[in-house]
Design a protein around this motif. Sequence first.
Motif, PDB file in Angstrom:
ATOM      1  N   THR A  56       0.830  -1.209   0.000  1.00  0.00           N
ATOM      2  CA  THR A  56       0.000   0.000   0.000  1.00  0.00           C
ATOM      3  C   THR A  56       0.859   1.251   0.000  1.00  0.00           C
ATOM      4  O   THR A  56       0.527   2.254  -0.641  1.00  0.00           O
ATOM      5  CB  THR A  56      -0.938   0.006   1.218  1.00  0.00           C
TER       6      THR A  56
ATOM      7  N   GLY B 152      -0.537  -2.868  -4.736  1.00  0.00           N
ATOM      8  CA  GLY B 152      -1.149  -2.692  -3.427  1.00  0.00           C
ATOM      9  C   GLY B 152      -2.663  -2.659  -3.467  1.00  0.00           C
ATOM     10  O   GLY B 152      -3.332  -3.213  -2.589  1.00  0.00           O
TER      11      GLY B 152
ATOM     12  N   LEU C 264      -4.925  -5.350  -1.406  1.00  0.00           N
ATOM     13  CA  LEU C 264      -5.809  -4.871  -0.342  1.00  0.00           C
ATOM     14  C   LEU C 264      -7.264  -5.187  -0.640  1.00  0.00           C
ATOM     15  O   LEU C 264      -8.009  -5.646   0.246  1.00  0.00           O
ATOM     16  CB  LEU C 264      -5.619  -3.363  -0.158  1.00  0.00           C
TER      17      LEU C 264
END
Length: 331
Positions: free
Chosen positions: A145, A209, A213
Amino acid sequence: MKIPVRFIASRTAFYLFTAFAAITINFFLPRMMAGDPVTAYMQRNAGQITPEAERSLRILFGLDENTSVWDQYTSYWGLLFSGDLGRSFSNGLAPVGEVISSALPWTLGLVGIATIVSFLLGTATGALIGWRRGSKADVIVPISTFFSTVPYFWLGLIAIAVFSSTLGWFPASHAYDKGASPELTADFIGQVIAHGALPAITIVIASLGGWILGMRNMMLTVLDEDYITVAQAKGMPNRRVLWNYAARNAMLPQLSSFALSIGFIVGGTIVMEMVFSYPGIGKLLLDATNAKDYPLMQGVFLIITMAVLCANILADVAYAILDPRTRQTEA
Protein backbone atom coordinates in the motif's frame (compact mmCIF):
# COMPACT_ATOMS: atom_id res chain seq x y z
CA MET A 1 -25.53 -22.52 -18.05
CA LYS A 2 -28.25 -20.44 -19.73
CA ILE A 3 -28.09 -16.64 -19.78
CA PRO A 4 -31.60 -15.08 -20.00
CA VAL A 5 -32.45 -13.19 -23.19
CA ARG A 6 -33.67 -10.24 -21.11
CA PHE A 7 -30.25 -9.98 -19.47
CA ILE A 8 -28.52 -9.89 -22.86
CA ALA A 9 -31.03 -7.39 -24.30
CA SER A 10 -30.81 -4.99 -21.35
CA ARG A 11 -27.03 -4.95 -21.34
CA THR A 12 -26.89 -4.53 -25.13
CA ALA A 13 -29.26 -1.54 -25.01
CA PHE A 14 -27.29 0.01 -22.17
CA TYR A 15 -23.95 -0.27 -23.96
CA LEU A 16 -25.35 0.95 -27.29
CA PHE A 17 -26.71 4.06 -25.60
CA THR A 18 -23.42 4.55 -23.73
CA ALA A 19 -21.45 4.26 -26.98
CA PHE A 20 -23.76 6.81 -28.65
CA ALA A 21 -23.37 9.26 -25.77
CA ALA A 22 -19.60 8.79 -25.63
CA ILE A 23 -19.17 9.37 -29.37
CA THR A 24 -21.35 12.49 -29.17
CA ILE A 25 -19.29 13.88 -26.31
CA ASN A 26 -16.17 12.92 -28.24
CA PHE A 27 -17.34 15.15 -31.11
CA PHE A 28 -18.23 18.21 -29.03
CA LEU A 29 -15.48 18.14 -26.39
CA PRO A 30 -12.56 19.25 -28.60
CA ARG A 31 -14.73 22.01 -30.08
CA MET A 32 -15.32 23.39 -26.58
CA MET A 33 -11.59 24.02 -26.19
CA ALA A 34 -10.09 27.39 -26.97
CA GLY A 35 -8.57 27.62 -30.45
CA ASP A 36 -8.52 25.10 -33.27
CA PRO A 37 -5.86 23.16 -35.21
CA VAL A 38 -5.93 25.43 -38.26
CA THR A 39 -5.32 28.56 -36.18
CA ALA A 40 -2.52 26.81 -34.28
CA TYR A 41 -0.92 25.72 -37.55
CA MET A 42 -1.15 29.22 -39.01
CA GLN A 43 0.52 30.67 -35.93
CA ARG A 44 3.44 28.28 -36.37
CA ASN A 45 3.66 29.07 -40.09
CA ALA A 46 2.93 32.79 -40.15
CA GLY A 47 2.78 34.21 -43.66
CA GLN A 48 3.06 30.80 -45.36
CA ILE A 49 -0.65 29.97 -45.57
CA THR A 50 -2.88 31.67 -48.12
CA PRO A 51 -6.56 32.38 -47.36
CA GLU A 52 -7.56 29.74 -49.92
CA ALA A 53 -5.33 27.16 -48.25
CA GLU A 54 -6.75 28.08 -44.84
CA ARG A 55 -10.31 27.56 -46.08
CA SER A 56 -9.34 24.21 -47.60
CA LEU A 57 -7.84 23.12 -44.28
CA ARG A 58 -10.96 24.16 -42.37
CA ILE A 59 -13.15 22.17 -44.76
CA LEU A 60 -10.80 19.18 -44.44
CA PHE A 61 -10.99 19.24 -40.65
CA GLY A 62 -14.74 19.89 -40.55
CA LEU A 63 -14.29 23.40 -39.17
CA ASP A 64 -15.80 25.37 -42.04
CA GLU A 65 -17.60 28.38 -40.60
CA ASN A 66 -20.23 28.10 -43.33
CA THR A 67 -21.13 24.57 -42.18
CA SER A 68 -23.44 24.21 -39.19
CA VAL A 69 -22.41 22.19 -36.15
CA TRP A 70 -25.25 19.75 -36.88
CA ASP A 71 -23.93 19.14 -40.39
CA GLN A 72 -20.44 18.62 -38.98
CA TYR A 73 -21.90 16.18 -36.43
CA THR A 74 -23.78 14.11 -39.02
CA SER A 75 -20.73 14.15 -41.29
CA TYR A 76 -18.66 12.88 -38.35
CA TRP A 77 -20.99 9.90 -37.90
CA GLY A 78 -20.86 9.18 -41.61
CA LEU A 79 -17.07 9.12 -41.57
CA LEU A 80 -17.08 6.82 -38.53
CA PHE A 81 -19.36 4.31 -40.24
CA SER A 82 -17.06 4.33 -43.25
CA GLY A 83 -14.03 3.69 -41.03
CA ASP A 84 -12.48 7.09 -41.71
CA LEU A 85 -11.14 8.77 -38.55
CA GLY A 86 -9.82 11.74 -40.46
CA ARG A 87 -6.27 13.00 -40.92
CA SER A 88 -3.85 14.05 -38.24
CA PHE A 89 -2.96 17.72 -38.45
CA SER A 90 0.20 17.32 -36.37
CA ASN A 91 1.52 14.30 -38.32
CA GLY A 92 1.71 15.67 -41.86
CA LEU A 93 -1.97 14.92 -42.63
CA ALA A 94 -1.37 11.19 -42.16
CA PRO A 95 -4.53 9.11 -41.62
CA VAL A 96 -5.47 9.05 -37.94
CA GLY A 97 -5.90 5.27 -38.06
CA GLU A 98 -2.30 4.82 -39.18
CA VAL A 99 -0.97 7.20 -36.52
CA ILE A 100 -2.87 5.38 -33.75
CA SER A 101 -1.95 1.92 -35.06
CA SER A 102 1.73 2.86 -34.91
CA ALA A 103 1.52 3.80 -31.20
CA LEU A 104 -1.10 1.32 -29.96
CA PRO A 105 1.05 -1.86 -29.98
CA TRP A 106 3.63 -0.24 -27.68
CA THR A 107 0.99 0.67 -25.10
CA LEU A 108 -0.80 -2.68 -25.31
CA GLY A 109 2.44 -4.60 -25.02
CA LEU A 110 3.81 -2.67 -22.07
CA VAL A 111 0.85 -1.45 -20.01
CA GLY A 112 -1.28 -4.45 -20.94
CA ILE A 113 1.17 -7.07 -19.77
CA ALA A 114 2.04 -5.06 -16.65
CA THR A 115 -1.64 -4.63 -15.71
CA ILE A 116 -2.49 -8.30 -16.20
CA VAL A 117 0.56 -9.42 -14.20
CA SER A 118 -0.29 -6.94 -11.43
CA PHE A 119 -3.91 -8.12 -11.29
CA LEU A 120 -3.09 -11.84 -11.21
CA LEU A 121 -0.25 -11.45 -8.71
CA GLY A 122 -2.17 -9.02 -6.49
CA THR A 123 -5.38 -11.06 -6.50
CA ALA A 124 -3.60 -14.34 -5.72
CA THR A 125 -1.49 -12.71 -2.99
CA GLY A 126 -4.53 -11.01 -1.46
CA ALA A 127 -6.44 -14.30 -1.44
CA LEU A 128 -3.61 -16.09 0.37
CA ILE A 129 -3.17 -13.27 2.90
CA GLY A 130 -6.92 -13.20 3.59
CA TRP A 131 -6.99 -17.00 3.95
CA ARG A 132 -4.14 -16.86 6.46
CA ARG A 133 -5.44 -13.81 8.31
CA GLY A 134 -3.47 -12.87 11.39
CA SER A 135 -0.25 -14.45 10.09
CA LYS A 136 3.07 -12.74 9.35
CA ALA A 137 1.97 -12.42 5.72
CA ASP A 138 -0.19 -9.44 6.76
CA VAL A 139 2.94 -7.27 6.66
CA ILE A 140 2.77 -7.39 2.87
CA VAL A 141 -0.39 -5.24 2.89
CA PRO A 142 1.08 -2.02 4.39
CA ILE A 143 4.28 -2.39 2.36
CA SER A 144 2.47 -2.75 -0.96
CA THR A 145 0.00 0.00 0.00
CA PHE A 146 2.90 2.35 0.73
CA PHE A 147 4.28 1.93 -2.79
CA SER A 148 0.79 2.51 -4.19
CA THR A 149 0.61 5.89 -2.45
CA VAL A 150 3.90 7.10 -3.93
CA PRO A 151 3.21 9.30 -7.01
CA TYR A 152 4.13 7.36 -10.12
CA PHE A 153 6.17 10.29 -11.35
CA TRP A 154 8.51 10.00 -8.37
CA LEU A 155 8.54 6.22 -8.44
CA GLY A 156 9.60 6.26 -12.09
CA LEU A 157 12.34 8.83 -11.50
CA ILE A 158 13.68 6.87 -8.51
CA ALA A 159 13.68 3.68 -10.60
CA ILE A 160 15.63 5.44 -13.37
CA ALA A 161 18.12 6.93 -10.90
CA VAL A 162 18.78 3.61 -9.12
CA PHE A 163 18.44 0.89 -11.75
CA SER A 164 19.47 2.82 -14.85
CA SER A 165 21.84 5.65 -13.93
CA THR A 166 23.52 4.01 -10.91
CA LEU A 167 23.39 0.27 -11.54
CA GLY A 168 23.03 0.37 -15.32
CA TRP A 169 20.71 -2.63 -15.38
CA PHE A 170 18.06 -1.13 -17.66
CA PRO A 171 17.87 1.60 -20.33
CA ALA A 172 16.39 4.86 -19.05
CA SER A 173 14.08 5.77 -21.93
CA HIS A 174 12.51 4.99 -25.30
CA ALA A 175 11.17 1.65 -26.56
CA TYR A 176 14.36 0.51 -28.30
CA ASP A 177 17.90 1.67 -28.99
CA LYS A 178 18.42 4.89 -30.92
CA GLY A 179 19.14 4.25 -34.57
CA ALA A 180 17.43 0.85 -34.55
CA SER A 181 14.52 0.18 -36.88
CA PRO A 182 11.51 -1.92 -35.81
CA GLU A 183 11.85 -5.42 -37.22
CA LEU A 184 11.01 -8.94 -36.12
CA THR A 185 14.49 -10.08 -35.10
CA ALA A 186 15.89 -11.52 -31.87
CA ASP A 187 18.12 -8.46 -31.39
CA PHE A 188 15.27 -5.97 -31.73
CA ILE A 189 12.93 -8.02 -29.50
CA GLY A 190 15.68 -8.08 -26.88
CA GLN A 191 15.94 -4.29 -27.08
CA VAL A 192 12.17 -3.91 -26.62
CA ILE A 193 12.18 -6.20 -23.58
CA ALA A 194 15.16 -4.39 -22.04
CA HIS A 195 13.61 -0.95 -22.55
CA GLY A 196 10.17 -2.03 -21.36
CA ALA A 197 11.27 -3.95 -18.26
CA LEU A 198 11.82 -0.94 -15.97
CA PRO A 199 8.55 0.91 -16.74
CA ALA A 200 6.64 -2.40 -16.56
CA ILE A 201 8.10 -3.21 -13.14
CA THR A 202 7.25 0.24 -11.82
CA ILE A 203 3.66 -0.10 -13.07
CA VAL A 204 3.32 -3.47 -11.29
CA ILE A 205 4.78 -2.11 -8.04
CA ALA A 206 2.60 1.01 -8.16
CA SER A 207 -0.67 -0.89 -8.75
CA LEU A 208 -0.04 -4.09 -6.78
CA GLY A 209 -1.15 -2.69 -3.43
CA GLY A 210 -4.69 -1.92 -4.57
CA TRP A 211 -5.28 -5.44 -5.88
CA ILE A 212 -3.82 -7.06 -2.73
CA LEU A 213 -5.81 -4.87 -0.34
CA GLY A 214 -9.09 -5.23 -2.23
CA MET A 215 -8.85 -9.02 -2.50
CA ARG A 216 -7.71 -9.46 1.07
CA ASN A 217 -10.64 -7.42 2.45
CA MET A 218 -13.15 -9.33 0.34
CA MET A 219 -11.66 -12.63 1.49
CA LEU A 220 -12.18 -11.63 5.12
CA THR A 221 -15.86 -11.03 4.37
CA VAL A 222 -16.36 -14.21 2.35
CA LEU A 223 -14.66 -16.48 4.90
CA ASP A 224 -17.43 -15.70 7.40
CA GLU A 225 -20.13 -16.98 5.03
CA ASP A 226 -22.02 -20.17 5.87
CA TYR A 227 -21.10 -21.99 2.64
CA ILE A 228 -17.41 -21.75 3.56
CA THR A 229 -18.13 -23.29 6.97
CA VAL A 230 -20.20 -26.04 5.38
CA ALA A 231 -17.48 -26.80 2.81
CA GLN A 232 -14.87 -27.11 5.54
CA ALA A 233 -17.20 -29.23 7.69
CA LYS A 234 -17.58 -31.67 4.77
CA GLY A 235 -13.85 -32.25 4.89
CA MET A 236 -12.99 -30.60 1.58
CA PRO A 237 -9.28 -29.88 1.06
CA ASN A 238 -8.30 -26.36 2.09
CA ARG A 239 -6.92 -25.65 -1.38
CA ARG A 240 -10.28 -26.43 -2.98
CA VAL A 241 -12.17 -24.34 -0.42
CA LEU A 242 -9.74 -21.46 -0.94
CA TRP A 243 -9.80 -21.27 -4.73
CA ASN A 244 -13.13 -22.85 -5.72
CA TYR A 245 -15.32 -21.24 -3.06
CA ALA A 246 -13.70 -18.34 -1.20
CA ALA A 247 -11.50 -16.77 -3.88
CA ARG A 248 -14.05 -17.31 -6.65
CA ASN A 249 -16.67 -15.24 -4.81
CA ALA A 250 -14.24 -12.73 -3.32
CA MET A 251 -12.83 -11.78 -6.70
CA LEU A 252 -16.16 -10.69 -8.20
CA PRO A 253 -15.72 -7.01 -7.20
CA GLN A 254 -12.17 -7.20 -8.53
CA LEU A 255 -13.50 -7.98 -12.00
CA SER A 256 -15.13 -4.55 -12.35
CA SER A 257 -11.90 -2.80 -11.41
CA PHE A 258 -9.92 -5.08 -13.71
CA ALA A 259 -12.32 -4.39 -16.58
CA LEU A 260 -11.77 -0.66 -16.18
CA SER A 261 -8.03 -1.22 -15.97
CA ILE A 262 -8.06 -3.28 -19.15
CA GLY A 263 -10.07 -0.58 -20.88
CA PHE A 264 -7.73 2.20 -19.85
CA ILE A 265 -4.73 0.16 -20.98
CA VAL A 266 -5.52 1.51 -24.43
CA GLY A 267 -5.23 5.02 -23.06
CA GLY A 268 -1.87 4.16 -21.68
CA THR A 269 -0.23 5.69 -18.66
CA ILE A 270 0.55 9.23 -19.74
CA VAL A 271 2.85 9.95 -16.81
CA MET A 272 4.77 6.71 -17.40
CA GLU A 273 5.19 7.44 -21.08
CA MET A 274 6.40 10.95 -20.26
CA VAL A 275 8.90 9.80 -17.63
CA PHE A 276 10.33 7.03 -19.81
CA SER A 277 9.80 8.81 -23.17
CA TYR A 278 7.81 5.80 -24.32
CA PRO A 279 6.06 6.10 -27.72
CA GLY A 280 2.59 4.98 -26.65
CA ILE A 281 -1.00 6.18 -26.95
CA GLY A 282 -0.79 8.30 -23.80
CA LYS A 283 2.04 10.43 -25.16
CA LEU A 284 0.30 10.57 -28.53
CA LEU A 285 -2.84 11.95 -26.87
CA LEU A 286 -0.83 14.54 -24.95
CA ASP A 287 0.92 15.70 -28.13
CA ALA A 288 -2.41 15.86 -29.97
CA THR A 289 -3.94 17.95 -27.20
CA ASN A 290 -1.04 20.40 -27.21
CA ALA A 291 -1.33 20.73 -31.00
CA LYS A 292 -5.15 20.99 -30.86
CA ASP A 293 -5.27 18.15 -33.37
CA TYR A 294 -9.03 17.47 -33.33
CA PRO A 295 -9.10 14.37 -35.54
CA LEU A 296 -6.28 12.66 -33.66
CA MET A 297 -7.76 13.57 -30.27
CA GLN A 298 -11.16 12.25 -31.32
CA GLY A 299 -9.60 9.09 -32.73
CA VAL A 300 -7.69 8.35 -29.52
CA PHE A 301 -10.72 9.15 -27.34
CA LEU A 302 -12.85 6.86 -29.50
CA ILE A 303 -10.41 3.96 -29.20
CA ILE A 304 -10.21 4.43 -25.42
CA THR A 305 -14.01 4.62 -25.09
CA MET A 306 -14.61 1.50 -27.15
CA ALA A 307 -11.93 -0.36 -25.19
CA VAL A 308 -13.57 0.55 -21.87
CA LEU A 309 -17.01 -0.49 -23.13
CA CYS A 310 -15.71 -3.81 -24.48
CA ALA A 311 -13.90 -4.47 -21.21
CA ASN A 312 -17.09 -3.82 -19.23
CA ILE A 313 -19.04 -6.13 -21.52
CA LEU A 314 -16.50 -8.88 -20.80
CA ALA A 315 -16.83 -8.13 -17.07
CA ASP A 316 -20.62 -8.47 -17.28
CA VAL A 317 -20.25 -11.81 -19.06
CA ALA A 318 -17.77 -12.99 -16.42
CA TYR A 319 -20.16 -11.89 -13.66
CA ALA A 320 -23.00 -13.78 -15.29
CA ILE A 321 -20.87 -16.93 -15.54
CA LEU A 322 -19.38 -16.78 -12.02
CA ASP A 323 -22.42 -15.46 -10.14
CA PRO A 324 -25.86 -16.84 -11.16
CA ARG A 325 -27.52 -14.22 -8.93
CA THR A 326 -26.58 -11.58 -11.49
CA ARG A 327 -28.47 -13.36 -14.26
CA GLN A 328 -31.49 -13.91 -12.01
CA THR A 329 -31.60 -10.27 -10.92
CA GLU A 330 -31.43 -8.93 -14.48
CA ALA A 331 -34.00 -11.47 -15.65
